[in-house]
Design a protein around this motif. Structure first.
Motif, PDB file in Angstrom:
ATOM      1  N   TYR A 213       0.814  -1.222   0.000  1.00  0.00           N
ATOM      2  CA  TYR A 213       0.000   0.000   0.000  1.00  0.00           C
ATOM      3  C   TYR A 213       0.847   1.271   0.000  1.00  0.00           C
ATOM      4  CZ  TYR A 213      -3.429  -3.430   1.581  1.00  0.00           C
ATOM      5  OH  TYR A 213      -4.235  -4.532   1.687  1.00  0.00           O
TER       6      TYR A 213
ATOM      7  N   VAL B 142      -0.020   5.991   2.121  1.00  0.00           N
ATOM      8  CA  VAL B 142      -0.613   4.660   2.090  1.00  0.00           C
ATOM      9  C   VAL B 142      -1.884   4.766   1.260  1.00  0.00           C
ATOM     10  CG1 VAL B 142      -1.623   2.798   3.451  1.00  0.00           C
ATOM     11  CG2 VAL B 142       0.366   4.034   4.319  1.00  0.00           C
TER      12      VAL B 142
ATOM     13  N   LEU C 172      -5.294   3.951  -0.330  1.00  0.00           N
ATOM     14  CA  LEU C 172      -6.463   3.167   0.066  1.00  0.00           C
ATOM     15  C   LEU C 172      -7.690   3.677  -0.672  1.00  0.00           C
ATOM     16  CD1 LEU C 172      -5.909   3.149   3.939  1.00  0.00           C
ATOM     17  CD2 LEU C 172      -5.560   1.209   2.397  1.00  0.00           C
TER      18      LEU C 172
ATOM     19  N   GLY D 180      -6.118   8.181   0.771  1.00  0.00           N
ATOM     20  CA  GLY D 180      -5.239   7.330   1.561  1.00  0.00           C
ATOM     21  C   GLY D 180      -4.788   8.026   2.821  1.00  0.00           C
TER      22      GLY D 180
ATOM     23  N   ARG E 136      -2.587  -2.164   9.475  1.00  0.00           N
ATOM     24  CA  ARG E 136      -2.688  -3.370   8.626  1.00  0.00           C
ATOM     25  C   ARG E 136      -3.888  -4.218   9.043  1.00  0.00           C
ATOM     26  NH1 ARG E 136      -3.756  -5.885   5.320  1.00  0.00           N
ATOM     27  NH2 ARG E 136      -2.618  -7.271   3.915  1.00  0.00           N
TER      28      ARG E 136
ATOM     29  N   ILE F 229      -7.163  -2.570   7.615  1.00  0.00           N
ATOM     30  CA  ILE F 229      -7.411  -2.507   6.169  1.00  0.00           C
ATOM     31  C   ILE F 229      -8.257  -3.713   5.767  1.00  0.00           C
ATOM     32  CG2 ILE F 229      -6.361  -2.584   3.881  1.00  0.00           C
ATOM     33  CD1 ILE F 229      -3.911  -1.198   5.031  1.00  0.00           C
TER      34      ILE F 229
ATOM     35  N   GLU G 250      -9.190  -7.348   0.227  1.00  0.00           N
ATOM     36  CA  GLU G 250      -9.614  -6.945  -1.115  1.00  0.00           C
ATOM     37  C   GLU G 250     -10.925  -7.629  -1.460  1.00  0.00           C
ATOM     38  OE1 GLU G 250      -6.835  -7.232  -4.227  1.00  0.00           O
ATOM     39  OE2 GLU G 250      -5.163  -6.423  -3.075  1.00  0.00           O
TER      40      GLU G 250
END
Length: 461
Positions: free
Chosen positions: A384, A396, A398, A432, A453, A456, A459
């Motif tokens: 990321y 990062v 996102l 992000g 982490r 997040i 996916e």
């Protein structure tokens, strides 16, 4: 939940002043005088248009101008607010804070991990060298007529430092000692800008830059960036000044490649614009040697700004402005009119640090320390991370919908975060987190990244 404030506004349809300009002006005045306070929520564009009996376009244009000047802040879907860090109009723009995204920010409480950008590690300096520098400063006689250019000895030392550290072939005659990047940018703005002029700032970019330009009467023009830096093809031809961070774009983190640097300078020569190069984060590189400064490629069209706020600490309050001799003379004259100066004892202390090689040794130590923190971020958040080749922050990347909830949940777990959305002029283009690893210990950096982490979503979730 913050309540929406009733805004006392009126428009004069008989006035030659455009309606959007009237609305922006009245809102700006309300914020200057304190009738609207930091953090207060404003009506939506639809609500403001209904209140004033104008089109929604008028309300949107007024808000966009105030976004560009740094008066307003907002997030998609959550409203528009008076910016928490908007500076009062009466305060000199030269006092804009050095730290990106950290204006008047209180220290994090004990046990909280602060990964917001803008602050260096100030505990790693050589105490003996620091005391020696200030003993030297104490021997300096008081000067009744401070030189607006700075102490000649320090200017020579800074010119040599720039030659060694940044490969900039510059003489002391092109160097002015300032109180930092914000001060240097304001001096340039005060010299070159005024009502009717247009000044470009990267989008997203450093909020203080657009506040400084706006306070000097210029129209602030957002100039989009991509992962490499400012997009030259998107620059208008009528800018008087362009502010850019080619060494490590804030906040996206890109490094402007040589071909694009050459295009940017060709644009400046063609249009007559002055490029203000903020050499932000150039001291700290972790992959290869830094690329040549723009100033070194075309000293006639570029002003180079630098500071010790990251290499030593913002409390030092010293930086430099490098410019063509004729422009530097104009800046010095304007500076005298503004009664602006860099304190002599600070200049003497920094001169001692440079003269004895203490600053170079400090920079070498801090490069190693910051490289370890940066490596911890990449290890935990690698896929990321963007813009990790330099500086004291990374981005990062996102999805937009993930960011607000992640920031809130991280805060609940004692990790303070900043977002790319916060550094846009208007509606966010880049989404992000902006992770600063300057002021947190290595253990805290690793702990904070582990929390991120975990938060997040997978996916496709």
């Amino acid at each position: 939940m913050r309540l929406t404030i009733d805004v006392p506004l009126a428009v004069d349809r008989e006035s030659p002043v455009p309606l959007a300009v009237q609305v922006a002006g009245q809102l700006r005045e309300a914020m200057r005088t304190g009738r609207l306070r930091a953090g207060e929520r404003l009506p939506s564009t639809r609500g403001l248009a209904a209140l004033l009996g104008v089109s929604r376009t008028v309300a949107t244009d007024a808000y966009q101008q105030l976004y560009a000047e740094g008066w307003l802040d907002g997030r998609h879907g959550s409203g528009t607010y008076v910016a928490d860090d908007a500076l009062p109009y009466e305060k000199p723009a030269a006092q804009a804070a050095e730290a990106r995204g950290a204006v008047h920010r209180a220290p994090a409480p004990p046990g909280v991990v602060d990964l917001r950008p803008g602050r260096p590690w100030v505990l790693g300096y050589d105490e003996a060298a620091w005391r020696r520098a200030w003993r030297s400063a104490g021997e300096l006689a008081l000067n009744a007529f401070p030189d607006p250019y700075g102490h000649p000895e320090l200017r020579e030392l800074l010119a040599e430092h720039l030659r060694r550290a940044r490969a900039v072939p510059v003489g002391a005659g092109n160097v002015m000692v300032t109180r930092g990047t914000g001060n240097g940018l304001d001096l340039i703005a005060a010299t070159l800008l005024g009502p009717g002029s247009r000044a470009g700032v990267e989008e997203p970019g450093w909020r203080a830059a657009r506040r400084i330009f706006a306070s000097r009467g210029a129209e602030v023009v957002p100039c989009p960036v991509d992962e490499q830096g400012v997009i030259v093809e998107a620059l208008p031809d009528d800018l008087r000044v362009l502010y850019t961070t080619p060494a490590h774009q804030f906040p996206v983190g890109g490094r402007l490649p040589i071909p694009r640097r050459e295009k940017l300078l060709a644009w400046a020569r063609r249009t007559g614009a002055i490029v203000v190069e903020d050499d932000y984060d150039a001291e700290f590189r972790y992959d290869v040697a830094p690329l040549p400064a723009l100033y070194g490629l075309d000293p006639g069209r570029v002003v180079l700004l630098g500071t010790l706020s990251k290499s030593l600490g913002p409390d030092v309050g010293l930086g430099w402005l490098v410019a063509p001799a004729d422009l530097l003379d104009a800046v010095a004259e304007r500076r005298m009119h503004l009664a602006d100066r860099t304190p002599g004892p600070v200049q003497r202390a920094v001169a001692t640090l440079l003269e004895r090689g203490d600053l170079d040794r400090h920079l070498r130590r801090m490069r190693l320390e910051y490289a370890r923190r940066r490596a911890a971020i990449v290890e935990v958040l690698g896929p990321y991370v963007r813009g990790d080749t330099a500086g004291l922050h990374v981005m990062v990347a996102l999805p937009a919908g993930v960011v607000p909830g992640l920031v809130r949940r991280a805060g609940e777990r004692g990790v303070l975060l900043d977002t790319t959305e916060a550094h846009h002029h208007g509606p966010p283009r880049v989404h992000g987190l902006v992770l600063g690893y300057g002021s947190a210990s290595r253990a805290d950096v690793r702990r904070g990244c582990a929390v991120i982490r975990e938060l997040i979503p997978p996916e496709g979730a």
